[in-house]
Motif scaffolding. Sequence first.
Motif, mmCIF file in Angstrom:
data_model
loop_
_atom_site.group_PDB
_atom_site.id
_atom_site.type_symbol
_atom_site.label_atom_id
_atom_site.label_comp_id
_atom_site.label_asym_id
_atom_site.label_seq_id
_atom_site.Cartn_x
_atom_site.Cartn_y
_atom_site.Cartn_z
ATOM 1 N N THR A 1 -23.857 21.975 2.440
ATOM 2 C CA THR A 1 -22.885 23.029 2.141
ATOM 3 C C THR A 1 -22.473 23.086 0.681
ATOM 4 N N ASN A 2 -22.721 22.046 -0.085
ATOM 5 C CA ASN A 2 -22.306 22.003 -1.483
ATOM 6 C C ASN A 2 -23.542 22.019 -2.376
ATOM 7 N N LEU B 1 -23.949 17.860 8.677
ATOM 8 C CA LEU B 1 -23.551 19.027 7.896
ATOM 9 C C LEU B 1 -22.426 18.712 6.919
ATOM 10 N N GLN B 2 -21.589 17.730 7.256
ATOM 11 C CA GLN B 2 -20.490 17.362 6.362
ATOM 12 C C GLN B 2 -20.956 16.504 5.189
#
Length: 587
Positions: free
Chosen positions: A275-276, A348-349
């Motif tokens: 995500t980043n 995902l984190q």
Amino acid sequence: CNNDGKKLRQHRLIVASCCIVLSRLKAKRNQYSRSNSSKKVVRNHSYYIIKMPAPKAPSTTKPIPVPIFAVTWHTSPSILPAHIYACSGGGGGGATGVDNFIEIVLTTPTIGEAKMKIDTGEQIGVALDMFTLPSSGSGGGGKGGAETVLLAVGINDSVTFYRILVEKGEKDIDFELEGDSTNLNSNNNSSGSGSSSGFDVKMVGTFDLGKGFLTYSVTFDPLGGRVAVGGENGVVCICGIQMGTEQNPDLLVVEKIMELNGHIKCVCQLTYHPTNPNILLSSAKDGTCRLWDLSIAQNGSGGDPCLDTMQCKIYDPNDVVKKKPIPKKILNPAPGQCIVKGCMFADLQGQFVYTVQSGRRGDSFLSVWRITRVPVKEPDGANGADANQQQEHQQEQQPKPPKTRLAFQEHNRIKVANYPVSAVSLSGDYSTIALGDTDGTVILLNAETFKKIKHWECVHDLPVTAIASRPLPVALAGEDKTGVAVDAITSSADSKMCFLTKQRKSTLKPVRKRGKKSGSSSGGLSLTFVIFVLWIIWAIKISYDVCRSDFVGLDSLEEFQNVMLECVVHTVWWAPQDRPGIAFVPT
């Protein structure tokens, strides 16, 4: 021989030494056959060929005329259920290169499976990755109802980009599967374009990374605005990409943003944070895995973009507990003796990271790293500052949280293979880890329990060069016709690709061929009819032989009926109960 037996002793020594050599070779052969019982050794003239067994159905094998060095498999929610896989390889680089190519295979519900072959000339593609561009905004999706997929290919000291247009329409398209491929020579054809029904490919740009870079790995960030390229010189290059505008959609602008220096050996794999897009993982053959913060390098603040470095180990931690002796080369390997072939975010984190490492020989290990935050020590204030001014300044300002940075802590390490792992891939749902080793074996691991789901021993003749896991855990185009959901695509230098699945059999029920059954039933009825006709003919012949004299001199129809009833029926065919004779079989 002489009387002293000198020649005899020489002959005995020669025979004894030959026997020792043969016994050692036999012992090695037995050990090899025990560890590789599924391999088949076939003698061909004066040498031996080791043939690996094909994977059992429903897994399949696809022959390729040349070795394959890179494979990627891609789909996205905007093009589902369509999916694309691409492979690159060839017979060699330079002037002696033969049949160097990139093959792109698109599967959609409307056109089925479409193939396109791109000729790369004298260069071999060794790294592949794909990304679906957003369909809205400038520089986004393709023309009309098509989606744009970018394919990045690492070739020598450069990265070449191809645009793939995937038609989204549901109309039926007449498409011939066999013999529908297009050769695109990027050296001779400046446009480098080709198309088929619902399938359009065009080369949109090439970016040179400098002499001696030697591209080894490539990956897109989660937003598709940047691409990271790792070279054999240990440098990681970050390039920004912009795919055209509405006026010129085929224009690809590529510019170099930054270089990340820290690895001293070849960069094996690159992985962005899910995500980043500013967090990047890189693993190399120097035995380390590094975590990079691209925002630090891009801001030009002078800070180190490398947040932390993982020193990967290639020994079992249980051996330390059991106090088993560990060689120094394994306990503290020199750069180049420990190869970190893969690095992946485990969720995902982005809280956990997987690394797969091994030595040049021996076992392979999978490590689980936990990402934590540790405080950053700030430099002390100036020595000549006034204490009262500092106190007033601190009172005016609100208290700020302490500065922290990301760091790694090894959570677990387990043995996953008996040979060095040569290819690693993580499925799109983070549930399955696919591994390929130098023995040609492919292993699927459960990402939670790290237990083997399924393995194919020696499915390739040579080391596995590339592996691609299932991109998304949804039904893909073409699987409804075969009933098989492929979980991994593997390649090797043995000139074949394997499409492996966890399934034991196809989900489709076997269709019974009614034509053969109807033919067999009709054949049975015809045989019965023939037997019945023959029996009738035989009965008529017997009746004629017995009752021939009774039919002579008949003048009326009644007399004929009486003769038929008495002679033919009651005498030949069926006798009445009141006729004298044997009523039962005597005992």
